[in-house]
Enzyme design. Sequence first.
Site, PDB file in Angstrom:
ATOM      1  CD  GLU A 106      -2.748   1.167   2.504  1.00 37.96           C
ATOM      2  OE1 GLU A 106      -2.651   0.270   3.346  1.00 37.96           O
ATOM      3  OE2 GLU A 106      -3.532   2.128   2.609  1.00 37.96           O
ATOM      4  NE  ARG A 161       3.704  -7.629  10.895  1.00 35.77           N
ATOM      5  CZ  ARG A 161       3.076  -7.001   9.894  1.00 35.77           C
ATOM      6  NH1 ARG A 161       2.109  -7.597   9.245  1.00 35.77           N
ATOM      7  NH2 ARG A 161       3.401  -5.781   9.574  1.00 35.77           N
ATOM      8  CE  LYS A 177       3.184   0.166   5.006  1.00 36.39           C
ATOM      9  NZ  LYS A 177       2.517   0.054   3.726  1.00 36.39           N
TER      10      LYS A 177
END
Length: 567
Positions: free
Chosen positions: A45, A271, A281
């Site tokens: 994204e 992850r 982020k």
Amino acid sequence: MDEKNNANEQINTSSGVGNFIHAIIDKDLKDNVYGNRVHTRFPPEPNGYLHIGHAKSICLNFGIAAKYKGLCNLRFDDTNPVKEDTEYIESIKRDVKWLGFDWEDRLFYASDYFEQLYEFAVKLIKKGKAYVCDLSAEEIRQYRGTLTEPGKESPYRNRSVEENLDLFRRMRAGEFPDGSRVLRAKIDMSSPNINMRDPVLYRIAHVPHHRTGDKWCIYPMYDYAHPISDALENITHSICTLEFEDHRPLYEWVLRELEFPTPPKQIEFARLELTNTVMSKRKLRKLVEEKYVDGWDDPRMPTISGLRRRGYTPESIRDFCERIGVAKRISKVDVALLEHCLREDLKLKEPRMMAVLRPLKVVITNYPEGQVEYLEVENNQENPEMGKRLVPFSREIYIERDDFMENPPKKFFRLSPGKEVRLKNAYYIKCEEVVKDEKTGEIIELHCTYDPETKSGTGFSGRKVKGTLHWVSAAHAVKATVRLYDHLFLEEDQLEGADYIEWEGMYLNKNSLEVLESYVEPALAEAKPESRFQFLRHGYFCTDISSTPDNLVFNRIVSLKSSYKPE
Ligand code: ATP
Ligand code: MG
């Protein structure tokens, strides 16, 4: 394989040892699920810069494509115009390329599919599988129920197909304000999986999009847009992180209801989490906004651009991603492993130079004034192919301040009054006199003598000395700014005696940057930005992107000592 060979193949990202994802793909190939095709994608994204966690996903997706001679797309998942920006798009493309991967002509944007996504929503409405709901966001939340209680059906759930089609068309036409209506999937309000309780597919947002401008005022939700984007691109294996595991039934529902004949398969992996840093982020952006760091590419950031500026190589990052592997369970990886990979990569590749970070002047009183000797030095003792260079030696030199102690403890083998040490690649020197500032008492220089018989490389093997110091000739030394970095965050067991700020439930290290005015040997005067060196005894360094011959700046990538213990 009928696919053309792709450039990513040259990169060895797949060790001989397979992971559980390879096993799934092997089985699909054997069962002929997608013919002989393997097609993955990396779907960022564009709402921030990529970090080392993304690097893991990139290596995994492009690595699988390379291993199976398949393809990997780069797709921007740009369905939320509020948080997204073209600056991020450019940085993401640069970072993926820098890591060494090539999407060739397969760069896509979820926003390219807005029209098709709309048509698919109409199809769901016509099948009675989606409806327009007028509940507010808060009401939807209340109706949704909890993990232990089923949800309640919306009073708008049984609108007719005609009414739904009309309202959805008018949502698109901009007739309704933000938040007044949504399109929802009609699945099951009592499903044990909350994601299946009539999830929202579309929301109204009168916000321009960085690619589609003012064309749309309704935007699809990730869980709806993602499976369809995958299917439209003929993705076979849609690899994502574990937090999407509970969303998989919805992923499959969307593709089943839209009747895609061979839908892609979602596969989740754990992850990457790393010690001593953050990986979200949102938090990385906060660090930038609150000015704890100097931008997204600050060399302390775990972003790819930060690691690049620090001096990390793409090879070391790919090696790291390879070594950590993929698993179903999250475990925090020690950042020392990443540092270990960097040392391993640079060990034989980079020249070993001399730099004195905290200088102390030494005058060699019996060395002839005005004399200069050019000593021949190997660029890398472990790699003779790197050749040799000449290093000037003269009467005045700098040594490291820490390498001298006036009143040393017993095991101090470096320089102290009356003691002798070896100067790397040069002579033995002995400290005869300590010169101090009369007022402050600070040591300002040392007077030493050298023994001309002890010249390095001449076969001298007389008396033994324990210490070997690096040095630079004062007359030839070049000034440089050297930045030493420490971890941005401290772990709980590192807090004792440390200076830190509590931030977002973590411990921000107040001493993560130290800037020094140093002297480096003259061969470094022309060092180009982004070139790497080992500075003897200090570690690996990289010339900063801002560095010029008039204003040299070196970033330390890592020190030489490793805290990494192979298991
Ligand atoms: P963040 O939580 O840091 O904002 P994200 O998952 O929202 O990350 P995306 O841009 O959506 O970021 O991620 C693109 C891809 O990278 C996704 O497939 C995601 O699963 C993967 N990814 C993100 N963070 C990690 C990580 N720490 N380790 C491995 N893969 C990751
Ligand atoms: Mg995300």
